[in-house]
Scaffold this motif. Sequence first.
Motif, PDB file in Angstrom:
ATOM      1  N   PHE A 115      47.051  -0.705 -22.394  1.00 47.11           N
ATOM      2  CA  PHE A 115      46.161  -0.309 -23.774  1.00 47.11           C
ATOM      3  C   PHE A 115      47.114  -0.533 -24.893  1.00 47.11           C
ATOM      4  N   ALA A 116      48.622  -0.150 -24.698  1.00 45.74           N
ATOM      5  CA  ALA A 116      49.509  -0.058 -25.960  1.00 45.74           C
ATOM      6  C   ALA A 116      49.655  -1.871 -26.090  1.00 45.74           C
ATOM      7  N   TYR A 117      49.854  -2.632 -25.074  1.00 48.34           N
ATOM      8  CA  TYR A 117      50.283  -4.158 -25.147  1.00 48.34           C
ATOM      9  C   TYR A 117      49.062  -4.608 -25.767  1.00 48.34           C
ATOM     10  N   GLN A 118      47.771  -4.386 -25.405  1.00 45.64           N
ATOM     11  CA  GLN A 118      46.612  -4.994 -26.166  1.00 45.64           C
ATOM     12  C   GLN A 118      46.408  -4.780 -27.594  1.00 45.64           C
ATOM     13  N   HIS A 119      46.854  -3.560 -27.773  1.00 42.51           N
ATOM     14  CA  HIS A 119      46.635  -3.100 -29.509  1.00 42.51           C
ATOM     15  C   HIS A 119      48.048  -3.512 -30.314  1.00 42.51           C
ATOM     16  N   ARG A 120      48.951  -3.732 -29.529  1.00 41.78           N
ATOM     17  CA  ARG A 120      50.263  -4.409 -30.138  1.00 41.78           C
ATOM     18  C   ARG A 120      49.970  -5.819 -30.368  1.00 41.78           C
ATOM     19  N   GLY A 121      49.209  -6.460 -29.332  1.00 39.31           N
ATOM     20  CA  GLY A 121      48.841  -7.796 -29.792  1.00 39.31           C
ATOM     21  C   GLY A 121      47.815  -7.938 -30.893  1.00 39.31           C
ATOM     22  N   LYS A 122      47.033  -7.157 -30.896  1.00 45.35           N
ATOM     23  CA  LYS A 122      46.053  -7.143 -31.951  1.00 45.35           C
ATOM     24  C   LYS A 122      46.460  -6.996 -33.379  1.00 45.35           C
ATOM     25  N   THR A 123      47.598  -6.095 -33.290  1.00 41.77           N
ATOM     26  CA  THR A 123      48.321  -5.799 -34.631  1.00 41.77           C
ATOM     27  C   THR A 123      49.314  -7.088 -34.916  1.00 41.77           C
ATOM     28  N   ARG A 124      49.827  -7.596 -33.998  1.00 41.35           N
ATOM     29  CA  ARG A 124      50.538  -9.016 -34.292  1.00 41.35           C
ATOM     30  C   ARG A 124      49.648 -10.201 -34.534  1.00 41.35           C
ATOM     31  N   TYR A 125      48.556 -10.120 -34.198  1.00 48.64           N
ATOM     32  CA  TYR A 125      47.525 -11.015 -34.347  1.00 48.64           C
ATOM     33  C   TYR A 125      47.040 -10.990 -35.710  1.00 48.64           C
ATOM     34  N   ASP A 126      47.110  -9.766 -36.032  1.00 43.41           N
ATOM     35  CA  ASP A 126      46.569  -9.523 -37.654  1.00 43.41           C
ATOM     36  C   ASP A 126      47.839  -9.841 -38.627  1.00 43.41           C
ATOM     37  N   GLY A 127      48.890  -9.822 -37.878  1.00 43.59           N
ATOM     38  CA  GLY A 127      50.001 -10.062 -38.830  1.00 43.59           C
ATOM     39  C   GLY A 127      50.469 -11.529 -38.690  1.00 43.59           C
ATOM     40  N   GLU A 128      49.494 -12.449 -38.150  1.00 40.83           N
ATOM     41  CA  GLU A 128      49.612 -13.837 -38.035  1.00 40.83           C
ATOM     42  C   GLU A 128      50.722 -14.173 -36.940  1.00 40.83           C
ATOM     43  N   ASP A 129      51.191 -13.365 -36.430  1.00 39.21           N
ATOM     44  CA  ASP A 129      52.297 -14.135 -35.491  1.00 39.21           C
ATOM     45  C   ASP A 129      51.438 -14.174 -34.039  1.00 39.21           C
ATOM     46  N   TYR A 130      51.250 -15.090 -33.778  1.00 41.38           N
ATOM     47  CA  TYR A 130      49.993 -15.508 -32.712  1.00 41.38           C
ATOM     48  C   TYR A 130      51.122 -15.854 -31.486  1.00 41.38           C
ATOM     49  N   ASP A 131      52.187 -16.098 -31.261  1.00 43.63           N
ATOM     50  CA  ASP A 131      52.914 -16.208 -30.151  1.00 43.63           C
ATOM     51  C   ASP A 131      53.174 -14.765 -29.553  1.00 43.63           C
ATOM     52  N   ALA A 132      53.606 -14.021 -30.247  1.00 45.88           N
ATOM     53  CA  ALA A 132      53.778 -12.754 -30.137  1.00 45.88           C
ATOM     54  C   ALA A 132      52.589 -12.189 -29.362  1.00 45.88           C
ATOM     55  N   ALA A 133      51.411 -12.384 -30.324  1.00 46.39           N
ATOM     56  CA  ALA A 133      50.245 -11.568 -29.852  1.00 46.39           C
ATOM     57  C   ALA A 133      49.840 -12.017 -28.429  1.00 46.39           C
ATOM     58  N   ARG A 134      49.992 -13.317 -28.405  1.00 47.48           N
ATOM     59  CA  ARG A 134      49.572 -13.982 -26.952  1.00 47.48           C
ATOM     60  C   ARG A 134      50.516 -13.373 -25.810  1.00 47.48           C
ATOM     61  N   THR A 135      51.718 -13.352 -26.104  1.00 46.78           N
ATOM     62  CA  THR A 135      52.531 -12.548 -24.989  1.00 46.78           C
ATOM     63  C   THR A 135      52.241 -11.288 -24.593  1.00 46.78           C
ATOM     64  N   ASP A 136      51.841 -10.619 -25.700  1.00 48.66           N
ATOM     65  CA  ASP A 136      51.376  -9.153 -25.664  1.00 48.66           C
ATOM     66  C   ASP A 136      49.994  -9.007 -24.769  1.00 48.66           C
ATOM     67  N   PHE A 137      49.025 -10.000 -25.320  1.00 47.26           N
ATOM     68  CA  PHE A 137      47.993  -9.992 -24.426  1.00 47.26           C
ATOM     69  C   PHE A 137      48.070 -10.556 -23.232  1.00 47.26           C
ATOM     70  N   LYS A 138      48.903 -11.409 -22.769  1.00 47.26           N
ATOM     71  CA  LYS A 138      49.119 -11.616 -21.313  1.00 47.26           C
ATOM     72  C   LYS A 138      49.884 -10.578 -20.527  1.00 47.26           C
ATOM     73  N   ARG A 139      50.654  -9.946 -20.948  1.00 48.75           N
ATOM     74  CA  ARG A 139      51.315  -8.556 -20.648  1.00 48.75           C
ATOM     75  C   ARG A 139      50.120  -7.829 -20.110  1.00 48.75           C
ATOM     76  N   ALA A 140      49.131  -7.433 -21.002  1.00 45.46           N
ATOM     77  CA  ALA A 140      48.092  -6.466 -20.888  1.00 45.46           C
ATOM     78  C   ALA A 140      47.293  -7.066 -19.886  1.00 45.46           C
ATOM     79  N   LEU A 141      46.968  -8.335 -19.733  1.00 42.34           N
ATOM     80  CA  LEU A 141      45.984  -8.787 -18.775  1.00 42.34           C
ATOM     81  C   LEU A 141      46.696  -8.604 -17.485  1.00 42.34           C
ATOM     82  N   PHE A 142      47.961  -8.832 -17.323  1.00 42.63           N
ATOM     83  CA  PHE A 142      48.723  -8.672 -15.984  1.00 42.63           C
ATOM     84  C   PHE A 142      48.789  -7.347 -15.463  1.00 42.63           C
ATOM     85  N   LEU A 143      48.995  -6.371 -16.556  1.00 44.09           N
ATOM     86  CA  LEU A 143      48.761  -4.741 -16.344  1.00 44.09           C
ATOM     87  C   LEU A 143      47.559  -4.080 -15.868  1.00 44.09           C
ATOM     88  N   ARG A 144      46.611  -4.867 -16.637  1.00 44.01           N
ATOM     89  CA  ARG A 144      44.982  -4.438 -16.396  1.00 44.01           C
ATOM     90  C   ARG A 144      44.698  -4.956 -14.890  1.00 44.01           C
TER      91      ARG A 144
END
Length: 175
Positions: A115-144
Amino acid sequence: MSYILGYDPDTLREQVDPVRCEGRLDEIGEQRSLPALLERVWLLKVLDRLDDALVLSEQSVRVARMAGTRKDLLRARILHATVLQVRGQLAAADQELTACAEEADGQGWAGIAAFAYQHRGKTRYDGEDYDAARTDFKRALFLRQESGAPDEQLESTLLAIDASERRRMRSSVAS
């Protein structure tokens, strides 16, 4: 019952039926239990009533700190950070989500960490740091996946990964 109808493929924001959300907000009323507070915060956030959501999210963190478990407190803090994110307070949201993700990871609470990684990814996505967002989303996917999350959570994370990859490609072509 889920109030989420889908996710905007560009902003990654929840798409909801505002009439149903308002109706649920009326049903909950002024209940002060932590689950009711958290639900009200989320409903206010998705209805774009961000000032009310911020005040109530701060209250929910206080209630969780005084009367909840560590998991309750993490959930409340993550939800509070999502309100900050939608309000455009990206640095504060990122900092809070990072702390929550690290604590949940350290405790082995995969669902909360996701849950935290998914939303940190969204935060980084909003900040246009797409590499970091993608990393967070992949971590969220693994954990989910590890925690046996429902398909709709996995799908939302896959959508976020795709969106961050598309944005990353667009930004690299534009530069």
